[in-house]
Design a protein around this motif. Structure first.
Motif, PDB file in Angstrom:
ATOM      1  N   GLU A  31       4.462  43.649 -23.707  1.00  0.00           N
ATOM      2  CA  GLU A  31       3.827  43.558 -25.025  1.00  0.00           C
ATOM      3  C   GLU A  31       2.317  43.621 -24.892  1.00  0.00           C
ATOM      4  OE1 GLU A  31       5.205  43.370 -28.003  1.00  0.00           O
ATOM      5  OE2 GLU A  31       7.254  43.409 -27.200  1.00  0.00           O
ATOM      6  N   PRO A  32       1.709  44.763 -25.198  1.00  0.00           N
ATOM      7  CA  PRO A  32       0.258  44.902 -25.015  1.00  0.00           C
ATOM      8  C   PRO A  32      -0.545  43.835 -25.750  1.00  0.00           C
ATOM      9  CG  PRO A  32       1.253  47.032 -25.430  1.00  0.00           C
ATOM     10  CD  PRO A  32       2.338  46.009 -25.652  1.00  0.00           C
ATOM     11  N   ALA A  33      -0.011  43.322 -26.855  1.00  0.00           N
ATOM     12  CA  ALA A  33      -0.762  42.340 -27.630  1.00  0.00           C
ATOM     13  C   ALA A  33      -0.658  40.934 -27.043  1.00  0.00           C
ATOM     14  CB  ALA A  33      -0.264  42.328 -29.075  1.00  0.00           C
ATOM     15  N   SER A  34       0.237  40.741 -26.079  1.00  0.00           N
ATOM     16  CA  SER A  34       0.458  39.406 -25.543  1.00  0.00           C
ATOM     17  C   SER A  34      -0.562  39.050 -24.468  1.00  0.00           C
ATOM     18  CB  SER A  34       1.869  39.327 -24.949  1.00  0.00           C
ATOM     19  OG  SER A  34       2.016  38.139 -24.192  1.00  0.00           O
ATOM     20  N   ASP A  35      -0.871  37.767 -24.389  1.00  0.00           N
ATOM     21  CA  ASP A  35      -1.717  37.259 -23.295  1.00  0.00           C
ATOM     22  C   ASP A  35      -1.040  37.493 -21.950  1.00  0.00           C
ATOM     23  OD1 ASP A  35      -3.620  36.336 -25.023  1.00  0.00           O
ATOM     24  OD2 ASP A  35      -2.971  34.241 -24.977  1.00  0.00           O
ATOM     25  N   TYR A  36       0.272  37.670 -21.994  1.00  0.00           N
ATOM     26  CA  TYR A  36       1.043  37.787 -20.757  1.00  0.00           C
ATOM     27  C   TYR A  36       1.419  39.233 -20.432  1.00  0.00           C
ATOM     28  CZ  TYR A  36       1.227  32.770 -21.283  1.00  0.00           C
ATOM     29  OH  TYR A  36       0.876  31.448 -21.409  1.00  0.00           O
ATOM     30  N   TYR A  37       0.783  40.161 -21.138  1.00  0.00           N
ATOM     31  CA  TYR A  37       1.003  41.586 -20.883  1.00  0.00           C
ATOM     32  C   TYR A  37       0.567  41.931 -19.464  1.00  0.00           C
ATOM     33  CZ  TYR A  37       0.452  46.678 -21.365  1.00  0.00           C
ATOM     34  OH  TYR A  37       0.539  48.034 -21.202  1.00  0.00           O
ATOM     35  N   ASP A  38       1.418  42.719 -18.786  1.00  0.00           N
ATOM     36  CA  ASP A  38       1.064  43.186 -17.439  1.00  0.00           C
ATOM     37  C   ASP A  38       1.220  44.703 -17.378  1.00  0.00           C
ATOM     38  OD1 ASP A  38       0.752  43.844 -14.805  1.00  0.00           O
ATOM     39  OD2 ASP A  38       2.104  42.299 -14.017  1.00  0.00           O
ATOM     40  N   PRO A  39       0.102  45.407 -17.490  1.00  0.00           N
ATOM     41  CA  PRO A  39       0.154  46.883 -17.538  1.00  0.00           C
ATOM     42  C   PRO A  39       0.733  47.493 -16.262  1.00  0.00           C
ATOM     43  CG  PRO A  39      -2.104  46.109 -17.293  1.00  0.00           C
ATOM     44  CD  PRO A  39      -1.263  44.894 -17.559  1.00  0.00           C
ATOM     45  N   LYS A  40       0.751  46.741 -15.187  1.00  0.00           N
ATOM     46  CA  LYS A  40       1.256  47.292 -13.922  1.00  0.00           C
ATOM     47  C   LYS A  40       2.773  47.150 -13.784  1.00  0.00           C
ATOM     48  CE  LYS A  40      -3.007  46.276 -11.378  1.00  0.00           C
ATOM     49  NZ  LYS A  40      -3.570  45.287 -10.437  1.00  0.00           N
ATOM     50  N   SER A  41       3.374  46.382 -14.672  1.00  0.00           N
ATOM     51  CA  SER A  41       4.818  46.173 -14.575  1.00  0.00           C
ATOM     52  C   SER A  41       5.569  47.347 -15.197  1.00  0.00           C
ATOM     53  CB  SER A  41       5.198  44.875 -15.287  1.00  0.00           C
ATOM     54  OG  SER A  41       6.582  44.625 -15.123  1.00  0.00           O
ATOM     55  N   LYS A  42       6.570  47.828 -14.482  1.00  0.00           N
ATOM     56  CA  LYS A  42       7.362  48.987 -14.942  1.00  0.00           C
ATOM     57  C   LYS A  42       8.713  48.526 -15.474  1.00  0.00           C
ATOM     58  CE  LYS A  42       4.191  51.775 -13.492  1.00  0.00           C
ATOM     59  NZ  LYS A  42       3.150  51.484 -14.490  1.00  0.00           N
ATOM     60  N   ARG A  43       9.149  49.172 -16.541  1.00  0.00           N
ATOM     61  CA  ARG A  43      10.450  48.812 -17.131  1.00  0.00           C
ATOM     62  C   ARG A  43      11.599  49.001 -16.150  1.00  0.00           C
ATOM     63  NH1 ARG A  43      10.931  47.149 -22.405  1.00  0.00           N
ATOM     64  NH2 ARG A  43       9.080  47.531 -23.656  1.00  0.00           N
ATOM     65  N   GLU A  44      11.493  50.015 -15.289  1.00  0.00           N
ATOM     66  CA  GLU A  44      12.554  50.268 -14.305  1.00  0.00           C
ATOM     67  C   GLU A  44      12.592  49.139 -13.281  1.00  0.00           C
ATOM     68  OE1 GLU A  44      10.013  52.388 -15.783  1.00  0.00           O
ATOM     69  OE2 GLU A  44       9.634  53.077 -13.743  1.00  0.00           O
ATOM     70  N   GLN A  45      11.434  48.526 -13.058  1.00  0.00           N
ATOM     71  CA  GLN A  45      11.379  47.435 -12.091  1.00  0.00           C
ATOM     72  C   GLN A  45      10.402  46.369 -12.590  1.00  0.00           C
ATOM     73  OE1 GLN A  45      10.366  48.557  -8.067  1.00  0.00           O
ATOM     74  NE2 GLN A  45      11.468  46.808  -7.221  1.00  0.00           N
ATOM     75  N   PRO A  46      10.894  45.532 -13.500  1.00  0.00           N
ATOM     76  CA  PRO A  46      10.031  44.509 -14.095  1.00  0.00           C
ATOM     77  C   PRO A  46       9.512  43.540 -13.032  1.00  0.00           C
ATOM     78  CG  PRO A  46      12.113  44.698 -15.292  1.00  0.00           C
ATOM     79  CD  PRO A  46      12.270  45.461 -14.016  1.00  0.00           C
ATOM     80  N   ARG A  47       8.268  43.176 -13.173  1.00  0.00           N
ATOM     81  CA  ARG A  47       7.662  42.299 -12.180  1.00  0.00           C
ATOM     82  C   ARG A  47       7.945  40.833 -12.471  1.00  0.00           C
ATOM     83  NH1 ARG A  47       1.380  43.216 -10.656  1.00  0.00           N
ATOM     84  NH2 ARG A  47       2.271  45.257 -10.223  1.00  0.00           N
ATOM     85  N   TRP A  48       8.032  40.485 -13.772  1.00  0.00           N
ATOM     86  CA  TRP A  48       8.104  39.064 -14.159  1.00  0.00           C
ATOM     87  C   TRP A  48       9.432  38.732 -14.842  1.00  0.00           C
ATOM     88  CZ3 TRP A  48       4.675  37.024 -11.347  1.00  0.00           C
ATOM     89  CH2 TRP A  48       3.461  37.668 -11.117  1.00  0.00           C
ATOM     90  N   SER A  49       9.871  37.509 -14.625  1.00  0.00           N
ATOM     91  CA  SER A  49      11.165  37.071 -15.142  1.00  0.00           C
ATOM     92  C   SER A  49      11.020  35.858 -16.051  1.00  0.00           C
ATOM     93  CB  SER A  49      12.078  36.682 -13.975  1.00  0.00           C
ATOM     94  OG  SER A  49      12.264  37.773 -13.103  1.00  0.00           O
TER      95      SER A  49
END
Length: 154
Positions: A77-95
DNA sequence: GCCAACGTTGGC
DNA sequence: GCCAACGTTGGC
C-alpha cells in the motif's frame, strides 16, 4: 503450543481495540527477526499483549493466533507508513498473522512489576536495550507471569 | 525531549 | 565484507 509476546503502542493499536474488534491482522512488523518469529506461529498459540511507549508500559492481556502468517497487505500500500517498494508480490518480504482477543490480565502487570520479580531475571523483555517487538515467551516465564497476576488479585 | 541501544544502509 | 553514519525504539 508456543507462547509469544507482541508489543504495540496503544496509541496505534491497543488491547481494547482488539477486544472490540475480536480479531485483527497484526501488521507493520518490519524487522527480520520479528518477522521470522511471526512465521513460526501456529493456530492457537497464545501471546501476551504488551503496551509500549506509553505512560505505564506493561503486559495488559492475552491473545491467540487465529491464522498463521501471510503476506502483510500494508507492504503493497503506497499510502501506508509500512509500504515497502522493494517487496514483490511474487515473493512478499513481510508477514502478518491474524490475532484474536482472549482476555485482559486483571490486573495488568506493569514493566516495573515485571522488573521487580526475581523469577523473571533473564527474560528477553527485560534485557537492556531490547527493542524486538515479537519474541517467544518460555513456558515457565509465561506461568510465572500468570501467577503474578493471581497474586495481585488478593 | 533525551538518550542508550541496536538494526539497517550504503560507501568503499 | 567491513564499519561509520543514520534512523528507530522505547524507557525514563
Amino acid at each position: 503450543m508456543r507462547y509469544w509476546l507482541l508489543k504495540s503502542e496503544p496509541d496505534e493499536f491497543s488491547i481494547e481495540q482488539l477486544r472490540d474488534r475480536h480479531t485483527e491482522e497484526w501488521t507493520g512488523v518490519r524487522n527480520y527477526m520479528a518477522r521470522n518469529f511471526l512465521r513460526e506461529m501456529h493456530m492457537g498459540d497464545q501471546f501476551f499483549f504488551y503496551h509500549s511507549s506509553c505512560a505505564v508500559p506493561g503486559i495488559v492481556g492475552i491473545g491467540e493466533i487465529a491464522r498463521v502468517a501471510a503476506a502483510d497487505p500494508l507492504q503493497f500500500e503506497p499510502a501506508s507508513d509500512y509500504y515497502d517498494p522493494k517487496s514483490k508480490r511474487e515473493q512478499p518480504r513481510w508477514s502478518s498473522v491474524l490475532t484474536r482477543y482472549v482476555r485482559h490480565l486483571q490486573p495488568g502487570i506493569t514493566l516495573e512489576a515485571l522488573r521487580a520479580e526475581p523469577a523473571l531475571e533473564g527474560f528477553v523483555l527485560l534485557n537492556r536495550g531490547n527493542r524486538l517487538s515479537v519474541f517467544e515467551v518460555p513456558r515457565n516465564i509465561w506461568n510465572t507471569i500468570l501467577k503474578l497476576e493471581k497474586a495481585k488479585q488478593r
